[in-house]
Design an enzyme around this catalytic site. Sequence first.
Site, PDB file in Angstrom:
ATOM      1  N   ASP A 107      -6.568 173.190  -1.471  1.00  0.00           N
ATOM      2  CA  ASP A 107      -7.760 172.767  -2.264  1.00  0.00           C
ATOM      3  C   ASP A 107      -8.750 171.587  -1.925  1.00  0.00           C
ATOM      4  O   ASP A 107      -7.920 170.835  -0.926  1.00  0.00           O
ATOM      5  CB  ASP A 107      -7.472 172.517  -3.765  1.00  0.00           C
ATOM      6  CG  ASP A 107      -7.208 173.891  -4.465  1.00  0.00           C
ATOM      7  OD1 ASP A 107      -7.051 175.026  -3.942  1.00  0.00           O
ATOM      8  OD2 ASP A 107      -6.876 173.821  -5.874  1.00  0.00           O
ATOM      9  N   HIS A 151      -3.096 169.930  -1.238  1.00  0.00           N
ATOM     10  CA  HIS A 151      -4.680 169.353  -0.946  1.00  0.00           C
ATOM     11  C   HIS A 151      -4.835 168.936   0.344  1.00  0.00           C
ATOM     12  O   HIS A 151      -4.057 168.352   1.141  1.00  0.00           O
ATOM     13  CB  HIS A 151      -4.854 168.590  -2.171  1.00  0.00           C
ATOM     14  CG  HIS A 151      -4.918 168.937  -3.603  1.00  0.00           C
ATOM     15  ND1 HIS A 151      -3.696 169.020  -4.317  1.00  0.00           N
ATOM     16  CD2 HIS A 151      -5.754 169.246  -4.636  1.00  0.00           C
ATOM     17  CE1 HIS A 151      -3.776 169.678  -5.482  1.00  0.00           C
ATOM     18  NE2 HIS A 151      -5.408 169.583  -5.667  1.00  0.00           N
TER      19      HIS A 151
END
Length: 263
Positions: free
Chosen positions: A74, A220
């Site tokens: 992400d 992430h």
Amino acid sequence: MRNRRKTLWIGIAVGLAVGLGILYAVTPHHIAFFRQFLPGYILLRLQGKDCYDADLRLLRHGNPHLPEVALTFDDGPRPGVTEAILDILKRYRVPATFFVVGVRVKQAPDLLRRVVQEGHEIGSHTHTHLRLPTLTERQILNELRNNEIVVARAVPGLKIRLLRPPGGEFDRRTLQVARRLGYVTVLWSATAGDYENVPPSRIRSRIWDATDRGAIILLHESNRSTVAALPQLIEMLRAEGLRFVTVSQMLNHLQTPNQRLKH
């Protein structure tokens, strides 16, 4: 008689506690193991929605009977981090799904193009990373549409049909808008909290504990710790006999045909 019954129930409770403790000790994926005993998870399982809710087009978990996991990233693309992640994925021949933010794509369209060229999948993480339940229906629509436009400008012809809401926060309006636009909303079952400055060893242990068959792993593109943790994490999961797939592949491998992604 009452005392005997009480003693019996105490003995059963203690036995169960000891038994679960032993299972905890011998089960490598502790969090994944205990998740199945949570009341909410049991209810979803009874409803047949613990993996994929076809009505809401909401994916929580892949097929638990297949030795596969989906690696997802992400908050990108992020210059200086995304390249390093891609280098590692290329070295290990691991496909991944990248949930990208529109304003970041604008800043680094070349990175998005590289992600696509190297065979990875692209999903939407909205245009500006706002929490969707705080927005109006029109604003939610704009967050998704604007991200589509930016992605299509960077990679002409590319259509994104997977959505990961920022923070994993959604409400019924969010799901309705996403479904209307043809999206599947994708959550996760294993995460490391690596959006903060977490040591690589902690990232690996958190993912390891929460990963089981069909796991959707959330990482992430935020810092170098994730990059440092990634090679050994891939090796650890492969040593468990797990293979890596994209989210769309995971959707198409769901247990029953009516759960599969409808194009």
